[in-house]
Design a protein around this motif. Structure first.
Motif, PDB file in Angstrom:
ATOM      1  N   ILE A   3      47.258  -9.900  95.578  1.00  0.00           N
ATOM      2  CA  ILE A   3      48.103 -11.069  95.848  1.00  0.00           C
ATOM      3  C   ILE A   3      47.794 -11.646  97.230  1.00  0.00           C
ATOM      4  N   ASP A   4      47.583 -10.787  98.215  1.00  0.00           N
ATOM      5  CA  ASP A   4      47.297 -11.276  99.572  1.00  0.00           C
ATOM      6  C   ASP A   4      46.028 -12.119  99.603  1.00  0.00           C
ATOM      7  N   GLU A   5      45.035 -11.726  98.807  1.00  0.00           N
ATOM      8  CA  GLU A   5      43.782 -12.484  98.789  1.00  0.00           C
ATOM      9  C   GLU A   5      43.983 -13.842  98.113  1.00  0.00           C
ATOM     10  N   LEU A   6      44.862 -13.890  97.078  1.00  0.00           N
ATOM     11  CA  LEU A   6      45.089 -15.145  96.373  1.00  0.00           C
ATOM     12  C   LEU A   6      45.762 -16.184  97.257  1.00  0.00           C
ATOM     13  N   VAL A   7      46.703 -15.707  98.086  1.00  0.00           N
ATOM     14  CA  VAL A   7      47.532 -16.653  98.846  1.00  0.00           C
ATOM     15  C   VAL A   7      47.118 -16.724 100.314  1.00  0.00           C
ATOM     16  N   LYS A   8      45.897 -16.290 100.638  1.00  0.00           N
ATOM     17  CA  LYS A   8      45.504 -16.305 102.049  1.00  0.00           C
ATOM     18  C   LYS A   8      45.405 -17.735 102.590  1.00  0.00           C
ATOM     19  N   ASP A   9      45.051 -18.711 101.718  1.00  0.00           N
ATOM     20  CA  ASP A   9      44.985 -20.100 102.194  1.00  0.00           C
ATOM     21  C   ASP A   9      46.367 -20.656 102.496  1.00  0.00           C
ATOM     22  N   ALA A  10      47.381 -20.143 101.779  1.00  0.00           N
ATOM     23  CA  ALA A  10      48.737 -20.631 102.027  1.00  0.00           C
ATOM     24  C   ALA A  10      49.298 -20.105 103.341  1.00  0.00           C
ATOM     25  N   LYS A  11      48.675 -19.083 103.926  1.00  0.00           N
ATOM     26  CA  LYS A  11      49.175 -18.526 105.179  1.00  0.00           C
ATOM     27  C   LYS A  11      49.015 -19.501 106.349  1.00  0.00           C
ATOM     28  N   VAL A  12      48.150 -20.524 106.156  1.00  0.00           N
ATOM     29  CA  VAL A  12      48.009 -21.543 107.207  1.00  0.00           C
ATOM     30  C   VAL A  12      49.351 -22.225 107.438  1.00  0.00           C
ATOM     31  N   ILE A  13      50.084 -22.454 106.357  1.00  0.00           N
ATOM     32  CA  ILE A  13      51.405 -23.087 106.489  1.00  0.00           C
ATOM     33  C   ILE A  13      52.345 -22.186 107.277  1.00  0.00           C
ATOM     34  N   ALA A  14      52.281 -20.863 107.000  1.00  0.00           N
ATOM     35  CA  ALA A  14      53.147 -19.931 107.731  1.00  0.00           C
ATOM     36  C   ALA A  14      52.809 -19.928 109.217  1.00  0.00           C
ATOM     37  N   ASN A  15      51.494 -19.964 109.552  1.00  0.00           N
ATOM     38  CA  ASN A  15      51.102 -19.974 110.965  1.00  0.00           C
ATOM     39  C   ASN A  15      51.582 -21.254 111.660  1.00  0.00           C
ATOM     40  N   ILE A  16      51.439 -22.400 110.967  1.00  0.00           N
ATOM     41  CA  ILE A  16      51.915 -23.665 111.546  1.00  0.00           C
ATOM     42  C   ILE A  16      53.429 -23.609 111.756  1.00  0.00           C
ATOM     43  N   THR A  17      54.124 -22.974 110.806  1.00  0.00           N
ATOM     44  CA  THR A  17      55.587 -22.849 110.936  1.00  0.00           C
ATOM     45  C   THR A  17      55.948 -22.081 112.194  1.00  0.00           C
ATOM     46  N   TRP A  18      55.232 -20.984 112.477  1.00  0.00           N
ATOM     47  CA  TRP A  18      55.527 -20.215 113.697  1.00  0.00           C
ATOM     48  C   TRP A  18      55.235 -21.031 114.965  1.00  0.00           C
ATOM     49  N   SER A  60      58.112 -24.173 102.256  1.00  0.00           N
ATOM     50  CA  SER A  60      56.826 -24.766 101.863  1.00  0.00           C
ATOM     51  C   SER A  60      55.786 -23.675 101.602  1.00  0.00           C
ATOM     52  N   TYR A  61      55.796 -22.650 102.441  1.00  0.00           N
ATOM     53  CA  TYR A  61      54.836 -21.555 102.279  1.00  0.00           C
ATOM     54  C   TYR A  61      55.035 -20.836 100.936  1.00  0.00           C
ATOM     55  N   ASN A  62      56.293 -20.542 100.594  1.00  0.00           N
ATOM     56  CA  ASN A  62      56.574 -19.812  99.346  1.00  0.00           C
ATOM     57  C   ASN A  62      56.215 -20.650  98.126  1.00  0.00           C
ATOM     58  N   PHE A  63      56.556 -21.966  98.172  1.00  0.00           N
ATOM     59  CA  PHE A  63      56.193 -22.821  97.045  1.00  0.00           C
ATOM     60  C   PHE A  63      54.679 -22.903  96.896  1.00  0.00           C
ATOM     61  N   SER A  64      53.987 -23.069  98.013  1.00  0.00           N
ATOM     62  CA  SER A  64      52.517 -23.158  97.965  1.00  0.00           C
ATOM     63  C   SER A  64      51.912 -21.862  97.450  1.00  0.00           C
ATOM     64  N   LYS A  65      52.454 -20.731  97.901  1.00  0.00           N
ATOM     65  CA  LYS A  65      51.930 -19.431  97.475  1.00  0.00           C
ATOM     66  C   LYS A  65      52.101 -19.251  95.972  1.00  0.00           C
ATOM     67  N   ILE A  74      52.418 -21.605  93.670  1.00  0.00           N
ATOM     68  CA  ILE A  74      51.574 -22.544  92.919  1.00  0.00           C
ATOM     69  C   ILE A  74      50.130 -22.067  92.896  1.00  0.00           C
ATOM     70  N   ILE A  75      49.627 -21.642  94.075  1.00  0.00           N
ATOM     71  CA  ILE A  75      48.235 -21.162  94.145  1.00  0.00           C
ATOM     72  C   ILE A  75      48.052 -19.937  93.259  1.00  0.00           C
ATOM     73  N   GLN A  76      49.023 -18.999  93.328  1.00  0.00           N
ATOM     74  CA  GLN A  76      48.931 -17.776  92.531  1.00  0.00           C
ATOM     75  C   GLN A  76      48.916 -18.090  91.043  1.00  0.00           C
ATOM     76  N   LYS A  77      49.741 -19.030  90.609  1.00  0.00           N
ATOM     77  CA  LYS A  77      49.810 -19.370  89.188  1.00  0.00           C
ATOM     78  C   LYS A  77      48.514 -20.048  88.728  1.00  0.00           C
ATOM     79  N   LYS A  78      47.999 -20.981  89.565  1.00  0.00           N
ATOM     80  CA  LYS A  78      46.778 -21.685  89.179  1.00  0.00           C
ATOM     81  C   LYS A  78      45.596 -20.720  89.069  1.00  0.00           C
ATOM     82  N   VAL A  79      45.463 -19.834  90.066  1.00  0.00           N
ATOM     83  CA  VAL A  79      44.354 -18.870  90.036  1.00  0.00           C
ATOM     84  C   VAL A  79      44.508 -17.935  88.846  1.00  0.00           C
ATOM     85  N   ALA A  80      45.757 -17.502  88.574  1.00  0.00           N
ATOM     86  CA  ALA A  80      45.990 -16.598  87.447  1.00  0.00           C
ATOM     87  C   ALA A  80      45.636 -17.268  86.127  1.00  0.00           C
TER      88      ALA A  80
END
Length: 668
Positions: free
Chosen positions: A277-292, A22-27, A29-35
């Motif tokens: 890239i890290d700044e673009l996908v920082k919102d998607a990191k919430v999913i990674a934290n929830i996963t942990w 889920s994190y990779n898909f979200s990352k 999608i967010i990266q493509k939309k922002v780009a």
């Protein structure tokens, strides 16, 4: 423990797989939309900059088409650079340039140069005497041949030895001003303050850590909010090939920056928006934290399940393992207290039945082992007696077989020796025949050699006579060439006298005036004829000199060759004597070869008789040896069987003792 690890790994695997997928898909999608959004922003900003660039191009075209400017540029070429008119015209050109700069405050300076690079006029206050355009800038503008030349941003300016202006960064526009009324071209250079680009790009935001820059096709920084990097190679870590397609989006080589770009249709420069890239996908990191977090909760659940499994399964299994270890040490009286009817209880019940049957089996085996031990002792005694008798028979038989084998080997060796002698005798006979044939051939060759040597002596004598005659004729030819040289000297003197006479005639004709002109022509022709004669005599002299040198060299060669012919005659005569001696010796050698051949034939007949006798002896010896070896083989086989029987009896006795000792360890 294995069940616990299976629960733990399975739960963590599925939780982490779902979470990070889920994190990779979200990352992505967010990266493509922002780009995509940033790409449109950059394209619009680039198009706005093209409009700004067009303003400066139109201004340069206005200067190019200015009739008064054309007139002034044509006049400045016709006046003396040190005159007052030249200064006046340059001031007028400078005032015209100032009018254009006043109309557009973003223009830092306008310059006009001669085609050689010297300054005609400038608006930045620099002295025009020593100021020149930089060589690379001049070459680029002239290379575009009248088209617009956009020059990348520089902080050091575009002029050599310039005392005016400032160190503010600026980019340039240049073009060649061609005037049909003038014989030379002028160079226009427009310095544009880079802040105009900053104003157009001020509203573009690439996020935290992002930047908006302009780079040239040479990967030099033409604009950046960081003034210190302008004019230097870009730090984006990207190649020009990555910017050549029409995607308007790319990644840098390290894959840590998302780049959106637009290539200017006017300047060919690239407007690039760079976003980490890290700044673009920082919102998607919430999913990674929830996963942990979910992974930790799943691990705690797996631990609880493991403890429950240990209580229900592990404790009875450990008890059964301890009872089995006691049985392994020989205690067959152990039994498990069965309280449940599940799989563990059934396993304990089966263990109790197994121990009871093993106890009965050990009692029966102990009794059988005692009987086997007594039988093995009796069998061992009988086997030892049989083995002793077989050993004595085998020793005697081996001695007989050894003597017969030695006799067979020796007879076989004698047979091989006689056969080898026979083969060698045949080789000697054949060699003797070949040697006789060769001796006859040598004798014939010697006779033929004597005949050839006689003919060679006659031909060598004739050659010597011819060489002697050639030497005499060459000496006569040498005398003839000397006579020719004397005649040429006389002709040369005549030519000189004729030349002197023609000169005197010319002088006398000159004194006679008009009456002597005809005689002067005749005297001149005589002088020319004398010169031609002198040149011809000189050429003939050179040819005669060459012939004289070649004759001398021929005489020298013939003189050196004559002693060699003398030595050759002596050598041929000595070779003739040697051939005659060889013929005499070969006659005696052929007679001796005939006597040796007869002796060898008698020796060959005696050897055939000896070979037949040795063959008979060898056959008898081999037959005797084979019989002895057969008997010895049977005796050895009997001895091996007896020895094996003894070993088996001993082994059976040892096994019986070992079995009895092992069974004594069990408590029944």
């Amino acid at each position: 423990m294995k069940l616990f690890l299976i629960f733990l790994v399975s739960i963590l695997f599925f939780v982490l797989t779902v979470g990070f997928t889920s994190y990779n898909f979200s990352k992505d999608i967010i990266q493509k939309k922002v780009a995509d959004a940033s790409e449109q922003t950059i394209i619009q900003a680039g198009q706005k900059l093209d409009i700004v660039y067009t303003v400066y191009e139109d201004l340069s075209m206005q200067i190019l088409l200015d009739v008064e400017m054309k007139k002034l540029l044509a006049e400045v070429e016709t006046v003396n650079p040190g005159s007052y008119d030249y200064v006046r015209i340059r001031q007028a050109i400078g005032e015209k340039l100032n009018i254009y700069t006043f109309s557009n405050k973003t223009i830092k300076a306008l310059h006009l140069f001669h085609s050689t690079g010297g300054t005609i006029a400038t608006t930045d206050g620099s002295p025009t005497k020593d100021t020149m355009i930089k060589e690379d800038v001049l070459k680029k503008i002239k290379g575009d041949n009248g088209r617009i030349s956009w020059i990348e941003t520089r902080t050091s300016g575009f002029l050599e030895n310039s005392a005016g202006g400032s160190n503010a960064a600026a980019f340039g526009l240049g073009r060649v001003l061609k005037n049909t009324a003038a014989t030379k071209e002028a160079i226009l250079l427009m310095e544009i303050n880079v802040d105009i680009v900053g104003k157009e790009l001020a509203d573009i935001q690439m996020g935290e850590g992002g930047q908006t820059i302009i780079i040239t096709p040479g990967l030099q920084t033409a604009y950046s909010t960081d003034k210190s990097v302008i004019g230097k190679p870009t730090s984006l870590d990207i190649t020009l090939d990555a910017l050549e397609d029409d995607q308007h989006s790319a990644m840098n080589s390290k894959k840590d920056l998302q780049l959106v770009y637009y290539k200017s249709a006017k300047t060919g420069w690239y407007l690039i928006g760079a976003m980490p890239i890290d700044e673009l996908v920082k919102d998607a990191k919430v999913i990674a934290n929830i996963t942990w977090i979910m992974a930790v909760i799943a691990a705690l659940i797996a631990v609880g399940i493991g403890i429950m499994v240990a209580r229900m399964i592990g404790r009875p299994v450990i008890m059964l393992r301890n009872l089995m270890k006691e049985g392994e040490q020989g205690n067959l009286t152990v039994r498990m207290n069965v309280q449940s009817q599940d799989e563990i209880g059934q396993l304990g019940h089966s263990f109790n039945q197994m121990m009871e049957k093993i106890t009965v089996l050990v009692k029966q085996t102990n009794q059988s082992a005692q009987e086997v031990l007594e039988t093995a002792t009796e069998l061992s005694d009988a086997s030892k007696k049989t083995a002793t008798s077989a050993k004595e028979i085998a020793i005697a038989t081996e001695e007989i077989a050894g003597g017969a084998s030695s006799l067979a080997v020796e007879s076989e060796r004698g047979n091989e020796l006689t056969h080898s002698i026979g083969m060698q005798m045949k080789a000697v006979v054949n060699s003797n025949i070949v040697m006789g044939t060769a001796a006859s051939d040598v004798q014939k060759s010697s006779k033929q050699g004597i005949q050839y040597m006689s003919e060679l002596i006659l031909k060598t004598n004739a050659t010597e006579e011819m060489t002697r005659n050639m030497v005499e004729k060459v000496d006569n030819l040498k005398e003839s060439t000397r006579s020719i040289r004397k005649i040429l000297e006389v002709l040369n003197n005549v030519s000189k006298q004729t030349n002197i006479l023609s000169l005197n005639a010319t002088i006398e004709a000159a004194r006679a005036g008009a009456a002597g002109k005809g005689f002067m022509v005749v005297a001149d022709e005589i002088r020319k004829l004398a010169d031609q004669s002198r040149q011809s005599i000189a050429i003939v002299g050179e040819i005669t000199e060459t012939i004289q040198k070649e004759i001398d060299e021929t005489v020298k060669v013939l003189s050196n060759a004559y002693p060699i012919f003398q030595e050759q005659i002596l050598s041929v005569k000595e070779a003739d004597l040697i051939f005659k001696e060889v013929q005499n010796h070969m006659g005696g050698f052929i007679g001796q070869l005939s006597e040796v051949t007869e002796s060898i034939s008698q020796l060959d007949a005696s050897q055939l008789i000896l070979n037949d006798a040795m063959t008979n002896v060898s056959a008898v010896a081999e037959e005797s040896s084979a019989t002895s070896q057969e008997v010895a083989s049977l005796s050895s086989e009997q001895l091996n069987i007896s020895s094996g029987l003894v070993r088996l009896s001993d082994k059976l006795e040892q096994l019986s003792d070992s079995l009895q000792q092992s069974l004594s360890k069990f408590d029944v």
